[in-house]
Design a protein around this motif. Structure first.
Motif, short mmCIF file in Angstrom:
data_model
loop_
_atom_site.label_atom_id
_atom_site.label_comp_id
_atom_site.label_asym_id
_atom_site.label_seq_id
_atom_site.Cartn_x
_atom_site.Cartn_y
_atom_site.Cartn_z
N ARG A 174 -13.08 14.32 6.93
CA ARG A 174 -11.82 14.28 6.20
C ARG A 174 -11.48 12.85 5.85
NH1 ARG A 174 -7.08 17.90 8.48
NH2 ARG A 174 -6.37 17.41 6.39
N GLU A 175 -10.74 12.68 4.77
CA GLU A 175 -10.30 11.36 4.36
C GLU A 175 -9.00 11.02 5.09
OE1 GLU A 175 -12.20 9.59 2.68
OE2 GLU A 175 -13.59 11.12 2.03
N PRO A 176 -8.72 9.74 5.31
CA PRO A 176 -7.53 9.35 6.06
C PRO A 176 -6.27 9.43 5.22
CG PRO A 176 -8.69 7.41 5.32
CD PRO A 176 -9.53 8.58 4.91
N MET A 177 -5.77 10.65 5.00
CA MET A 177 -4.68 10.82 4.07
C MET A 177 -3.29 10.65 4.69
SD MET A 177 -6.62 11.22 1.58
CE MET A 177 -5.15 10.72 0.73
N THR A 178 -3.18 10.63 6.00
CA THR A 178 -1.86 10.63 6.63
C THR A 178 -1.26 9.24 6.74
OG1 THR A 178 -2.46 12.60 7.89
CG2 THR A 178 -0.56 11.34 8.65
N ASP A 179 -2.00 8.31 7.35
CA ASP A 179 -1.45 7.00 7.63
C ASP A 179 -1.91 5.92 6.66
OD1 ASP A 179 -0.07 7.96 9.87
OD2 ASP A 179 -1.90 7.89 11.05
N GLN A 180 -2.87 6.23 5.80
CA GLN A 180 -3.36 5.26 4.84
C GLN A 180 -2.59 5.40 3.53
OE1 GLN A 180 -5.79 2.87 5.47
NE2 GLN A 180 -5.39 3.57 7.54
N PRO A 181 -2.58 4.33 2.71
CA PRO A 181 -1.91 4.43 1.40
C PRO A 181 -2.53 5.53 0.56
CG PRO A 181 -2.49 2.15 1.92
CD PRO A 181 -3.16 3.02 2.95
N LEU A 182 -1.68 6.22 -0.21
CA LEU A 182 -2.19 7.27 -1.08
C LEU A 182 -3.15 6.68 -2.11
CD1 LEU A 182 -1.85 10.33 -1.56
CD2 LEU A 182 -0.19 9.75 -3.33
N LEU A 183 -2.81 5.50 -2.60
CA LEU A 183 -3.67 4.78 -3.53
C LEU A 183 -4.11 3.48 -2.87
CD1 LEU A 183 -2.19 5.08 -7.13
CD2 LEU A 183 -4.21 6.17 -6.18
N PRO A 184 -5.28 3.44 -2.23
CA PRO A 184 -5.75 2.19 -1.64
C PRO A 184 -5.94 1.13 -2.71
CG PRO A 184 -7.04 4.08 -0.89
CD PRO A 184 -6.20 4.55 -2.02
N PRO A 185 -5.88 -0.14 -2.33
CA PRO A 185 -6.13 -1.19 -3.32
C PRO A 185 -7.57 -1.15 -3.81
CG PRO A 185 -5.99 -2.11 -1.11
CD PRO A 185 -5.57 -0.67 -1.01
N ALA A 186 -7.76 -1.70 -5.00
CA ALA A 186 -9.10 -1.76 -5.57
C ALA A 186 -9.92 -2.83 -4.85
CB ALA A 186 -9.03 -2.06 -7.06
N VAL A 187 -11.22 -2.67 -4.91
CA VAL A 187 -12.11 -3.67 -4.31
C VAL A 187 -12.21 -4.86 -5.26
CG1 VAL A 187 -14.46 -4.14 -3.58
CG2 VAL A 187 -13.42 -1.95 -3.07
N THR A 188 -11.95 -6.04 -4.75
CA THR A 188 -12.08 -7.26 -5.54
C THR A 188 -12.67 -8.34 -4.65
OG1 THR A 188 -9.87 -8.02 -4.94
CG2 THR A 188 -10.04 -6.71 -6.95
N ASP A 189 -13.14 -9.42 -5.27
CA ASP A 189 -13.65 -10.55 -4.52
C ASP A 189 -12.51 -11.37 -3.93
OD1 ASP A 189 -16.27 -9.88 -5.08
OD2 ASP A 189 -16.32 -11.05 -6.93
N GLY A 190 -11.36 -11.31 -4.57
CA GLY A 190 -10.20 -12.06 -4.08
C GLY A 190 -9.14 -11.13 -3.53
N LYS A 191 -7.90 -11.30 -4.00
CA LYS A 191 -6.80 -10.47 -3.53
C LYS A 191 -6.96 -9.05 -4.05
CE LYS A 191 -1.75 -10.16 -3.56
NZ LYS A 191 -0.49 -10.79 -4.05
N PRO A 192 -6.84 -8.04 -3.18
CA PRO A 192 -6.97 -6.65 -3.66
C PRO A 192 -5.96 -6.34 -4.75
CG PRO A 192 -7.03 -6.76 -1.27
CD PRO A 192 -6.62 -8.12 -1.74
N GLN A 193 -6.40 -5.59 -5.72
CA GLN A 193 -5.56 -5.21 -6.84
C GLN A 193 -5.09 -3.76 -6.69
OE1 GLN A 193 -7.92 -5.88 -10.33
NE2 GLN A 193 -7.98 -8.11 -10.06
N ASP A 194 -3.96 -3.46 -7.33
CA ASP A 194 -3.43 -2.10 -7.28
C ASP A 194 -4.21 -1.20 -8.23
OD1 ASP A 194 -1.47 -2.83 -5.47
OD2 ASP A 194 -0.04 -3.36 -7.04
N ALA A 195 -3.90 0.10 -8.15
CA ALA A 195 -4.49 1.06 -9.08
C ALA A 195 -4.07 0.72 -10.50
CB ALA A 195 -4.03 2.47 -8.71
N PRO A 196 -4.86 1.11 -11.50
CA PRO A 196 -4.52 0.78 -12.89
C PRO A 196 -3.18 1.34 -13.33
CG PRO A 196 -6.33 2.36 -12.77
CD PRO A 196 -6.13 1.84 -11.40
N VAL A 197 -2.84 2.57 -12.88
CA VAL A 197 -1.53 3.18 -13.15
C VAL A 197 -1.13 3.97 -11.92
CG1 VAL A 197 -1.89 3.33 -15.66
CG2 VAL A 197 -2.55 5.24 -14.19
N ALA A 198 0.14 4.23 -11.79
CA ALA A 198 0.64 5.02 -10.66
C ALA A 198 0.61 6.50 -11.02
CB ALA A 198 2.05 4.60 -10.30
N PRO A 199 0.13 7.37 -10.11
CA PRO A 199 0.16 8.81 -10.38
C PRO A 199 1.58 9.31 -10.57
CG PRO A 199 -1.24 8.32 -8.50
CD PRO A 199 -0.49 7.07 -8.82
N LYS A 200 1.73 10.33 -11.39
CA LYS A 200 3.06 10.89 -11.66
C LYS A 200 3.51 11.83 -10.55
CE LYS A 200 2.84 10.65 -16.72
NZ LYS A 200 2.91 11.44 -17.99
#
Length: 271
Positions: free
Chosen positions: A60-86
């Motif tokens: 199972r995926e960690p859906m309870t305590d983890q962010p619904l939208l984890p940050p994107a993988v980047t070499d520097g500071k993690p970035q947010d999702a391109p858009v927020a789900p409705k």
């Protein structure tokens, strides 16, 4: 640097290569090696969860305590999702529900929990003749159920769709792959990452290795059978479980997760 990062550049280079015999051979040759690095990430993430008191059920995926939208993988500071789900996060964390709406669209919204494949099959058996499209809005969940739902979608020759503002992440793209036609509307949020088995019972190194190899081969075989390009699985393998690789419109087409342009967005009414 995570153990899998050393392979990232090579995988990305292969993903850009022509989709031919060389690409396919290299892909399967890398599976065993990828599983080795995946085991390390599985055990590392499980140890972090155990240290914080979090518990995750098998497959199972960690859906309870983890962010619904984890940050994107980047070499520097993690970035947010391109858009927020409705869809409200609370609804997405609930066990997935299936609701038939106008035009033969079966809305599938929520977390893919163990047993969801049985509920989906019951829904299809009851009203399958009316269902033409499965519209996905899910943060992922149980991998075995995702694979079973995907297989039934392909068996019934249904279309899968991720509408504008909907989420299809983690194991949800496995479901999407089952569509005989696969559509993603503008600003659909679609992302992948590694599959892992957390939980309070930790496997030995040998058990983790065997499980990772079996899971890697099984998912790769499924995506190949569904006609998905290997590059999609490369990105999943190299992305830690607490991050997401968000797929661009160009990548959705490149990896053949999208097979047709989506229809214009229209208001959807319940039957």
């Amino acid at each position: 640097m995570r153990p899998g990062d050393a392979l990232s550049g090579a995988w990305r280079a292969l993903a850009r290569a022509d989709d031919g015999v060389l690409m396919r051979s290299a892909f399967y040759a890398l599976l065993v090696t990828a599983a080795i690095f995946l085991v390390v990430d599985i055990r590392e993430f499980a140890n972090e969860a155990a240290g914080s008191g979090d518990e995750y059920g098998p497959a199972r995926e960690p859906m309870t305590d983890q962010p619904l939208l984890p940050p994107a993988v980047t070499d520097g500071k993690p970035q947010d999702a391109p858009v927020a789900p409705k869809t409200d996060a609370t609804a997405l964390r609930q066990p997935i529900r299936f609701e038939l709406t106008a035009g033969g669209v079966l809305e599938a919204r929520g977390t893919i929990d163990p047993g969801s494949a049985d509920r989906f099959r019951t829904e299809i058996e009851a009203r399958g003749e009316y269902v033409k499209i499965v519209s996905l809005d899910s943060p992922g969940g149980a991998v075995n159920d995702a694979l079973a739902i995907s297989a039934l979608i392909r068996e019934k020759k249904l279309t899968t769709r991720v509408r504008t503002g909907a989420l299809c992440a983690s194991s949800c793209p496995l479901v999407m792959a089952g569509g005989i036609v696969r559509e993603a509307e503008k600003d659909a949020v679609i992302g992948v990452h590694q599959v892992f088995n957390g939980g309070t019972t930790r496997p030995t190194a040998e058990e983790a290795m065997a499980g990772a190899q079996a899971t890697t081969a099984r998912l790769a075989r499924h995506l190949d059978a569904m006609g998905i390009a290997p590059g999609l699985w490369f990105h999943a393998l190299e992305t830690p479980p607490d991050r997401l690789y968000y797929l661009s419109e160009a990548e959705l087409k490149e990896f053949r997760l999208v097979t047709a342009p989506p229809p214009p967005a229209v208001a959807r009414k319940k039957t």
